[in-house]
Structure formats: C-alpha cells, structure tokens
Design a protein around this motif. Structure first.
Motif, PDB file in Angstrom:
ATOM      1  N   THR A  75       0.851  -1.183   0.189  1.00 39.34           N
ATOM      2  CA  THR A  75      -0.089   0.006  -0.096  1.00 39.34           C
ATOM      3  C   THR A  75       0.842   1.288   0.058  1.00 39.34           C
ATOM      4  OG1 THR A  75      -2.019  -1.237   1.109  1.00 39.34           O
ATOM      5  CG2 THR A  75      -1.715   1.171   1.378  1.00 39.34           C
ATOM      6  N   LEU A  76       1.842   1.344   0.687  1.00 41.20           N
ATOM      7  CA  LEU A  76       2.822   2.441   0.977  1.00 41.20           C
ATOM      8  C   LEU A  76       3.509   2.542  -0.503  1.00 41.20           C
ATOM      9  CD1 LEU A  76       4.301   2.033   4.571  1.00 41.20           C
ATOM     10  CD2 LEU A  76       2.350   3.532   3.777  1.00 41.20           C
ATOM     11  N   LYS A  77       3.935   1.387  -1.027  1.00 41.12           N
ATOM     12  CA  LYS A  77       4.724   1.635  -2.345  1.00 41.12           C
ATOM     13  C   LYS A  77       3.660   2.237  -3.352  1.00 41.12           C
ATOM     14  CE  LYS A  77       7.660  -1.604  -2.907  1.00 41.12           C
ATOM     15  NZ  LYS A  77       8.118  -2.880  -3.278  1.00 41.12           N
ATOM     16  N   SER A  78       2.604   1.873  -3.266  1.00 41.77           N
ATOM     17  CA  SER A  78       1.586   2.217  -4.452  1.00 41.77           C
ATOM     18  C   SER A  78       1.151   3.542  -4.177  1.00 41.77           C
ATOM     19  CB  SER A  78       0.299   1.436  -4.481  1.00 41.77           C
ATOM     20  OG  SER A  78      -0.420   1.719  -3.206  1.00 41.77           O
ATOM     21  N   LEU A  79       1.173   4.450  -2.890  1.00 42.43           N
ATOM     22  CA  LEU A  79       0.847   5.739  -2.702  1.00 42.43           C
ATOM     23  C   LEU A  79       1.782   6.695  -2.587  1.00 42.43           C
ATOM     24  CD1 LEU A  79      -1.693   5.060  -0.002  1.00 42.43           C
ATOM     25  CD2 LEU A  79      -2.200   5.630  -2.362  1.00 42.43           C
ATOM     26  N   TYR A  80       3.182   6.364  -2.326  1.00 46.05           N
ATOM     27  CA  TYR A  80       3.944   7.634  -1.979  1.00 46.05           C
ATOM     28  C   TYR A  80       4.776   8.250  -3.171  1.00 46.05           C
ATOM     29  CZ  TYR A  80       8.671   5.291  -3.389  1.00 46.05           C
ATOM     30  OH  TYR A  80       9.767   5.018  -4.129  1.00 46.05           O
ATOM     31  N   LYS A  93      -6.042   2.253  -1.915  1.00 41.73           N
ATOM     32  CA  LYS A  93      -5.656   2.758  -3.192  1.00 41.73           C
ATOM     33  C   LYS A  93      -6.884   2.675  -4.010  1.00 41.73           C
ATOM     34  CE  LYS A  93      -2.927   3.922  -6.550  1.00 41.73           C
ATOM     35  NZ  LYS A  93      -2.059   4.932  -6.328  1.00 41.73           N
ATOM     36  N   LYS A  94      -7.995   1.976  -3.880  1.00 44.49           N
ATOM     37  CA  LYS A  94      -9.341   1.950  -4.910  1.00 44.49           C
ATOM     38  C   LYS A  94      -9.928   3.170  -4.438  1.00 44.49           C
ATOM     39  CE  LYS A  94      -9.229  -2.964  -5.090  1.00 44.49           C
ATOM     40  NZ  LYS A  94     -10.204  -4.070  -4.945  1.00 44.49           N
ATOM     41  N   LYS A  95      -9.878   3.555  -3.079  1.00 42.42           N
ATOM     42  CA  LYS A  95     -10.707   4.983  -2.741  1.00 42.42           C
ATOM     43  C   LYS A  95     -10.128   6.109  -3.279  1.00 42.42           C
ATOM     44  CE  LYS A  95     -13.872   2.335  -0.314  1.00 42.42           C
ATOM     45  NZ  LYS A  95     -15.406   2.730  -0.530  1.00 42.42           N
ATOM     46  N   LEU A  96      -8.856   6.284  -3.646  1.00 36.49           N
ATOM     47  CA  LEU A  96      -8.261   7.376  -3.982  1.00 36.49           C
ATOM     48  C   LEU A  96      -8.240   7.907  -5.225  1.00 36.49           C
ATOM     49  CD1 LEU A  96      -5.467   7.201  -1.297  1.00 36.49           C
ATOM     50  CD2 LEU A  96      -7.389   8.624  -1.154  1.00 36.49           C
ATOM     51  N   THR A  97      -8.348   9.115  -5.697  1.00 40.95           N
ATOM     52  CA  THR A  97      -7.818   9.417  -6.978  1.00 40.95           C
ATOM     53  C   THR A  97      -6.706  10.411  -6.820  1.00 40.95           C
ATOM     54  OG1 THR A  97     -10.083   9.534  -7.753  1.00 40.95           O
ATOM     55  CG2 THR A  97      -8.436  10.962  -8.898  1.00 40.95           C
ATOM     56  N   ALA A  98      -5.620  10.017  -7.457  1.00 41.50           N
ATOM     57  CA  ALA A  98      -4.378  10.764  -7.351  1.00 41.50           C
ATOM     58  C   ALA A  98      -4.526  12.284  -7.526  1.00 41.50           C
ATOM     59  CB  ALA A  98      -3.231  10.311  -8.217  1.00 41.50           C
ATOM     60  N   PRO A  99      -4.246  13.287  -6.841  1.00 37.68           N
ATOM     61  CA  PRO A  99      -4.171  14.689  -6.854  1.00 37.68           C
ATOM     62  C   PRO A  99      -3.420  14.934  -8.302  1.00 37.68           C
ATOM     63  CG  PRO A  99      -2.420  14.190  -5.414  1.00 37.68           C
ATOM     64  CD  PRO A  99      -3.138  12.771  -5.575  1.00 37.68           C
TER      65      PRO A  99
END
Length: 237
Positions: free
Chosen positions: A113-118, A230-236
């Motif tokens: 999860t961290l790797k997919s978001l940072y 990750k599924k809940k978020l839309t990258a800024p």
C-alpha cells in the motif's frame, strides 16, 4: 458510506496495529502479569486494577511499554499490600524487555500500500507512545523510506493534530488519516475538518474503544484492509 477523497494530497498513517502488530503483545503481557499476581487476586480483578492504574498514570508516563511496566509494578505492589517479592518485580521488568525486543511484524498489505501511494501523495507517520521504542520499530520495519515526515506525539487529540497540520502547512480538507483506532485516528481528524479511514485490528485496548452512539455523528469509512485504500483514492493533480 461513500466519501469524496478527490482533494486529498497528504495521507497520515498510524503505526501500532495499523502498520505492524502491537496490541497483541500487551494482551500476552497482561496474561503473564495475572499469573504473577494470582496468589493475591482473581484474574478479572487483576485485569481491572491494572487498567485503572494505567489510565491513572497516563498523565505522568504517557503511552508505551515503559509506562505499562511501571503500571504493572505499581499495581502489583498495591494488590499484594506491598508484599510483592523482588523476584516478581524482576519478572515484570523482564516482561517489558521482552516486549521491547519483539520483532516488527508488518500487517498484510502494508508495504504494498505504501509503495503504491508514496509517489502520488505525501505520506506522514503519526504515532503516539515512547519515542525511543517507536523509532526502534520504524527502523526495524524498513518503511521509513516511504514517509515524507514522521511525528511521535504524546497524545492524539484534535489539538495535537492541528499543531502538526499547521506546522507542515497542510490544509485539513487535503489531509486523510488512516488508523485502527476510532478514538485516536478517526474522530479527532473529522472534528478538524479532515477525513479519516478506519482499518480495524482484531483487538483494541479498552481505552481506545468508543461507544456506538458517539460514532453516528461522524462520517467515516471502515475498510477491512489497507489494500482497499488505493481503490478509494484519486491521485491529486
């Protein structure tokens, strides 16, 4: 409950029982403590008195294993009417050292999860407890590389979060907090106008539990795993 996360630019993560196992070790230690005190009281009374002692000591010692050990010694002396043998106190100290030496066991999906978001979001770690112990666990976890900022706070009240967000110049509406504790990781952030996601751990310290009727006033989502974030978020942008 569907919540819009499109404005989120910074994500905060709790550490204990969100990224790695923690509370399980306290439950094991409580059972060991109850066995030590068995000659003086019933297991139920020992458990209740230890909890009462811990809560009474929070303002002096804060959170963490060292505080827990001091509370065990104090509670043991009280329940034994100060007749507790030195050997029992020594065993309590050993329980604490054993807890401090536990391996850091990451929960499922944490590093993925961290790797997919940072790369898309600024990630910060917001945890409470003993600074030295939290630094030790973070170093052992090998997760430090994913975090833009790391903060160990004495408590997780709205004021603690507000000071942190102000210091880092983060607008509440752009901040999402993720954690296992409704009391510490979710409700305070919603009060500030930020968003929060609850990812429960299988056991929760009594002090962190919140009555059901209180929760109805707060809009938040509960997910079964960090992997769902990750599924809940839309990258800024």
């Amino acid at each position: 409950m569907e919540i819009d996360y499109s404005d989120i630019k910074v994500i905060g993560f709790d550490a204990d029982d969100t990224l790695w196992v923690n509370e399980t070790y306290f439950r094991e230690a409580e059972l060991q403590f109850a066995k030590l005190l068995a000659p003086y009281e019933t297991a139920n009374t020992i458990d209740q008195e230890l909890f009462r002692t811990e809560i009474g000591n929070l303002e002096f010692y804060g959170y963490g294993i060292k505080s827990f050990v001091l509370s065990m010694v104090e509670c043991g002396l009280q329940l034994s009417n100060n007749s507790l043998p030195n050997e029992a106190i020594s065993k309590m100290l050993d329980i604490g050292k054993d807890m401090l030496n536990k391996p850091v066991e990451l929960l499922d999906g944490v590093e993925e999860t961290l790797k997919s978001l940072y790369k898309d979001y600024k990630l910060i770690l917001v945890t409470k407890g003993d600074l030295l112990d939290q630094e030790r666990k973070l170093a052992k976890s090998n997760l430090e590389v994913y975090f833009h900022h790391i903060e160990v706070v004495s408590d997780k009240q709205p004021l603690n979060y507000k000071k942190l967000l102000d210091h880092l110049e983060i607008r509440p509406e752009e901040f999402l907090m993720i954690g296992n504790s409704l009391k510490s990781d979710v409700l305070p952030l919603i009060e500030l106008g930020a968003k929060a996601v609850h990812v429960p751990f299988h056991t929760t310290w009594m002090h962190e539990q919140v009555e059901e009727h209180v929760l109805k006033e707060y809009p938040y989502e509960t997910l079964s795993s960090l992997l769902e974030i990750k599924k809940k978020l839309t990258a800024p942008n």
